[in-house]
Structure formats: structure tokens, C-alpha cells
Design an enzyme around this catalytic site. Structure first.
Site, PDB file in Angstrom:
ATOM      1  CG  ASP A 144      38.035  36.491  32.427  1.00  0.00           C
ATOM      2  OD1 ASP A 144      38.757  37.502  32.363  1.00  0.00           O
ATOM      3  OD2 ASP A 144      38.296  35.509  33.136  1.00  0.00           O
ATOM      4  CG  HIS A 217      38.345  40.867  39.640  1.00  0.00           C
ATOM      5  ND1 HIS A 217      39.384  40.270  40.301  1.00  0.00           N
ATOM      6  CD2 HIS A 217      38.566  40.607  38.309  1.00  0.00           C
ATOM      7  CE1 HIS A 217      40.179  39.674  39.421  1.00  0.00           C
ATOM      8  NE2 HIS A 217      39.716  39.871  38.214  1.00  0.00           N
TER       9      HIS A 217
HETATM   10  C1  HEM Z   1      39.315  41.823  34.780  1.00  0.00           C
HETATM   11  C2  HEM Z   1      37.510  37.504  35.968  1.00  0.00           C
HETATM   12  C3  HEM Z   1      41.587  36.468  38.400  1.00  0.00           C
HETATM   13  C4  HEM Z   1      43.557  40.532  36.693  1.00  0.00           C
HETATM   14  C5  HEM Z   1      38.466  40.767  34.920  1.00  0.00           C
HETATM   15  C6  HEM Z   1      37.094  40.739  34.479  1.00  0.00           C
HETATM   16  C7  HEM Z   1      36.599  39.523  34.806  1.00  0.00           C
HETATM   17  C8  HEM Z   1      37.645  38.788  35.470  1.00  0.00           C
HETATM   18  C9  HEM Z   1      35.192  39.008  34.549  1.00  0.00           C
HETATM   19  C10 HEM Z   1      36.365  41.905  33.778  1.00  0.00           C
HETATM   20  C11 HEM Z   1      36.507  41.882  32.282  1.00  0.00           C
HETATM   21  C12 HEM Z   1      37.895  42.044  31.762  1.00  0.00           C
HETATM   22  O1  HEM Z   1      38.404  43.149  31.599  1.00  0.00           O
HETATM   23  O2  HEM Z   1      38.517  41.010  31.535  1.00  0.00           O
HETATM   24  C13 HEM Z   1      38.475  36.842  36.728  1.00  0.00           C
HETATM   25  C14 HEM Z   1      38.271  35.569  37.371  1.00  0.00           C
HETATM   26  C15 HEM Z   1      39.414  35.285  38.054  1.00  0.00           C
HETATM   27  C16 HEM Z   1      40.327  36.384  37.844  1.00  0.00           C
HETATM   28  C17 HEM Z   1      37.002  34.730  37.284  1.00  0.00           C
HETATM   29  C18 HEM Z   1      39.721  34.101  38.923  1.00  0.00           C
HETATM   30  C19 HEM Z   1      38.903  33.694  39.839  1.00  0.00           C
HETATM   31  C20 HEM Z   1      42.462  37.483  38.162  1.00  0.00           C
HETATM   32  C21 HEM Z   1      43.787  37.561  38.689  1.00  0.00           C
HETATM   33  C22 HEM Z   1      44.345  38.717  38.203  1.00  0.00           C
HETATM   34  C23 HEM Z   1      43.359  39.358  37.374  1.00  0.00           C
HETATM   35  C24 HEM Z   1      44.430  36.523  39.613  1.00  0.00           C
HETATM   36  C25 HEM Z   1      45.726  39.315  38.425  1.00  0.00           C
HETATM   37  C26 HEM Z   1      46.678  38.792  39.141  1.00  0.00           C
HETATM   38  C27 HEM Z   1      42.570  41.221  36.016  1.00  0.00           C
HETATM   39  C28 HEM Z   1      42.794  42.491  35.346  1.00  0.00           C
HETATM   40  C29 HEM Z   1      41.554  42.886  34.814  1.00  0.00           C
HETATM   41  C30 HEM Z   1      40.630  41.825  35.150  1.00  0.00           C
HETATM   42  C31 HEM Z   1      44.116  43.246  35.232  1.00  0.00           C
HETATM   43  C32 HEM Z   1      41.256  44.166  34.022  1.00  0.00           C
HETATM   44  C33 HEM Z   1      41.003  45.332  34.957  1.00  0.00           C
HETATM   45  C34 HEM Z   1      40.670  46.581  34.155  1.00  0.00           C
HETATM   46  O3  HEM Z   1      41.618  47.239  33.726  1.00  0.00           O
HETATM   47  O4  HEM Z   1      39.488  46.851  33.951  1.00  0.00           O
HETATM   48  N1  HEM Z   1      38.771  39.567  35.539  1.00  0.00           N
HETATM   49  N2  HEM Z   1      39.719  37.298  37.026  1.00  0.00           N
HETATM   50  N3  HEM Z   1      42.236  38.591  37.371  1.00  0.00           N
HETATM   51  N4  HEM Z   1      41.269  40.849  35.868  1.00  0.00           N
HETATM   52 FE1  HEM Z   1      40.472  39.099  36.486  1.00  0.00          FE
END
Ligand code: HEM
Length: 338
Positions: A144, A217
Site C-alpha cells: 500500500d 480499487h
Molecule cells: C491504491 C489499499 C482506501 C486512494 C491502493 C493500493 C492499495 C490500497 C493496496 C495499491 C497500491 C498503491 O498504489 O498504493 C487501500 C486500503 C484502503 C484504501 C486497504 C482502506 C480500506 C483508500 C481511500 C482512498 C484511496 C479511502 C481515497 C479516498 C488510493 C489511490 C491509490 C490507491 C489514489 C493509487 C491509485 C493508482 O493511481 O494506481 N490503495 N486503500 N485508498 N488508493 Fe487505496
């Protein structure tokens, strides 16, 4: 203009404190906030290699109660987002204190010092101690933080600029505490989990567009402006939990120059893009808190102006704004908190 330490390397340990401020304690709290950079230096200097940092965020209602100044353009109470299946709840929060370091003891000690100063004035409504988990994985087992912007892109993503000159150098931060249903998550295959996230689990590679579901996601959190430019935020999520209570969570924390970008991502996640295609991560993750805060500059924290910023700027720049009372009108150029 010194920005708070929003942009830091990913930390090993973090403490997230969300506080409410008691009625009548606004002035006292403002004084404590002014001392937080100094308290951070005092605790952090005991182990400089561990890079202890603090970010303080101020909620909309506390802002109105405390500062005789217009609200920063993007500051408002976080509004609940209700999708067909899942809800991004809005919960109370006047202050956010985000502590990060290479060691948990530094965060703990600083939290203790800050809270002893706030005693009798503010109450902790949520406290989370986050830890780095293996290769920066969340408790769902996925890495993440990979696609966080870096360098100048990160600075641009989080720093308020000319669009709100009175608060340039500040930022916004939105937090949500998520609890995971790990039993349900572990019951689906790794391939299915990868389709939920949009990346591979072991080696953290993004799925190709033709196999990445629209309700993954990653797909829903890839957002653009009207001209097709990527809109970025900076995330510093941390796992937390309690095995005895079977509590397994992700503390989501997103920084942005414009909170509308984070809110757009949340609408995509909870309502869907198009509506109905909500984020499948929510079938395994429940948001139990949600609050938005403004992150002022260090200069503002240490010495907040007491007159409307717009008025200060006008009288400083425009002779026409000088008062007609015969004075030089410089009394309000550098107002100080009393
Ligand atoms: C990407 C986990 C909540 C925004 C990711 C990734 C994981 C992850 C594993 C892929 C790796 C990375 O690029 O970081 C989670 C978990 C969450 C959560 C476990 C809560 C349960 C959120 C929330 C937002 C968010 C609430 C925005 C309001 C993003 C964004 C990316 C991302 C912008 C990158 C997308 C890209 O450009 O590839 N998240 N996330 N995440 N997450 Fe989350």
C-alpha cells in the site's frame, strides 16, 4: 513560509489522534498548537535518525470557533457519502495529530507530551497506533502506497498555492478508520483479491487495463481533471489492530492541496463510476470514522494572525485600503494573537 512535515518517507510507526476541543478552551488550545513544533523538536532530538514528525490538522467547526479569519477555501465538515451498499460516515473531529517516526516510542512519548498540555481542554475521540507491516503491506496483504507521487509532483499534489493565497503553503488531510473482515477476505482466492485491488499480491504489479475490473480499487481511484491530467493525493495509510478483539484495520490518511480530489475518489469508491460500480474493497472494509482537516503552515500554527487575512493583505498592498481615521493604518499589518 514553512509547511508542516506532510511529505515524509514512509514511517515504521505512527500515532493518529483525533480530538474534540471543549467549549471555552479555544484560546488555550491555540497556545498549545503553537508549542507543538517545539515539543516535536524536543522529543525528536533524542533520536534524530528516527525522523519524528508531527502534522496538526484543524477541523472546520474548531476553525470558526478559534480564528477570526475566513475559512480556507476547501475547509468544511466532511459530508457523509452514502452509496447503495456502503457509507463513508462523517464523525466528530476538531483536531488531527499525525505523528510518524522510525520507532513507536518516539510517537508515544510525543503523544503523551502533547496530551498532557491539552489536558482539560481537549478529549481524544479516536486513537490509533499504526505499524509498518512487512513490505509496506496493509492487513489485506497488499503493498500500500506504491503509486504515491514523488518529488515535485508530491509537493504540487499536497500544497495549496495561488488558488488560495491567504493559506498558501497549507494543505488538507482526510482520515478514515477502516475495519476489515479478514475471514471473508481470506475466503476468496488470491486471484479474486487481485481483481478487487487491481494489482498483483506478491509482486505488486498493476493489472493490465484489459483485465483490471472497473470496480477495482485502483481503477476507481485513478482520477483526472477535465484536461485529462492525473489528479494525485499523498497517502500514508497504516495498519493497526488487536488480535484479542479480532480487530484488523487500515487507517486511511490522504493529503491534498484540494480536498475535492479526495472526495471525488470517495464518491467513486462508495457510489461508483458509473454509479453502481462501487469499490469491491468496501465489501471487506467498513469505514467507521471520517473527518476533514486543514493543515496550516508552521508560521500560522506558531503565530496565527488575529484579523481577517484578506483584510491584512488588502491594507498591506493597496493604499486605497488605508483607513480614513488619520492613522497610517499599519496597526493591522502584522497582527499577533493575544
Ligand atoms: C491504491 C489499499 C482506501 C486512494 C491502493 C493500493 C492499495 C490500497 C493496496 C495499491 C497500491 C498503491 O498504489 O498504493 C487501500 C486500503 C484502503 C484504501 C486497504 C482502506 C480500506 C483508500 C481511500 C482512498 C484511496 C479511502 C481515497 C479516498 C488510493 C489511490 C491509490 C490507491 C489514489 C493509487 C491509485 C493508482 O493511481 O494506481 N490503495 N486503500 N485508498 N488508493 Fe487505496
Amino acid at each position: 513560509m514553512v509547511t508542516q512535515q506532510v511529505l515524509r518517507p514512509q514511517a515504521q510507526a505512527a500515532v493518529f489522534l483525533v480530538l474534540t476541543v471543549r467549549e471555552g478552551s479555544e484560546a488555550a488550545v491555540r497556545e498549545v498548537l503553537a508549542d507543538i513544533p517545539g515539543l516535536t523538536r524536543a522529543v525528536g532530538f533524542r533520536s534524530p535518525v528516527d525522523g519524528l514528525s508531527t502534522v496538526v490538522g484543524i477541523g472546520a467547526e474548531l476553525w470558526d470557533r478559534t480564528y477570526d479569519l475566513p475559512r480556507p477555501a476547501g475547509l468544511h465538515p466532511f459530508e457523509e457519502i452514502a452509496g447503495h451498499r456502503h457509507r463513508a460516515v462523517s464523525t466528530p473531529g476538531d483536531l488531527l495529530i499525525h505523528l510518524r517516526a522510525g520507532r513507536a516510542d518516539l510517537c508515544f512519548e510525543l503523544a503523551r507530551q502533547i496530551m498532557s498540555r491539552l489536558s482539560g481542554h481537549a478529549d481524544v475521540v479516536d486513537e490509533v497506533h499504526g505499524f509498518a507491516y512487512f513490505e509496506r503491506r496493509d492487513l489485506l496483504g497488499f503493498v500500500d502506497g506504491t503509486e504515491n507521487p514523488e518529488g515535485d509532483d508530491a509537493v504540487d499534489a499536497v500544497t495549496i498555492g495561488d488558488e488560495d493565497p491567504a493559506y498558501a503553503g497549507g494543505s488538507y488531510v482526510l482520515v478514515q478508520k477502516y475495519l476489515h473482515d479478514l475471514a471473508a477476505w481470506d475466503a476468496i482466492s488470491v486471484e479474486e483479491q487481485e481483481r478487487v485491488i487491481g494489482r498483483t499480491k506478491l509482486d505488486d504489479i498493476e493489472l493490465a487495463d484489459d483485465v483490471k475490473p472497473v470496480n477495482s480499487h485502483v481503477a476507481l481511484n485513478t482520477v483526472e481533471d477535465d484536461d485529462g491530467n492525473d489528479l494525485d493525493i499523498v497517502r500514508h495509510n497504516m495498519p493497526f489492530g488487536s488480535v484479542g478483539d479480532a480487530e484488523f484495520g487500515t487507517y486511511f490518511i490522504g493529503y491534498a492541496a484540494d480536498p475535492a480530489v479526495i472526495e471525488l475518489m470517495l464518491r467513486n469508491m462508495f457510489i461508483g463510476r458509473p454509479p453502481g460500480t462501487y469499490d469491491r474493497i468496501l465489501d471487506f472494509s467498513t469505514a467507521i470514522t471520517g473527518s476533514l482537516f486543514f493543515v496550516p503552515t508552521v508560521a500560522f500554527l506558531e503565530d496565527p494572525p488575529s484579523a481577517p487575512v484578506a483584510a491584512v493583505t488588502a491594507s498591506a498592498e493597496s493604499p486605497a485600503a488605508a483607513p480614513d481615521d488619520g492613522s497610517l493604518g499599519i496597526g493591522s499589518l502584522h497582527p499577533r494573537a493575544t
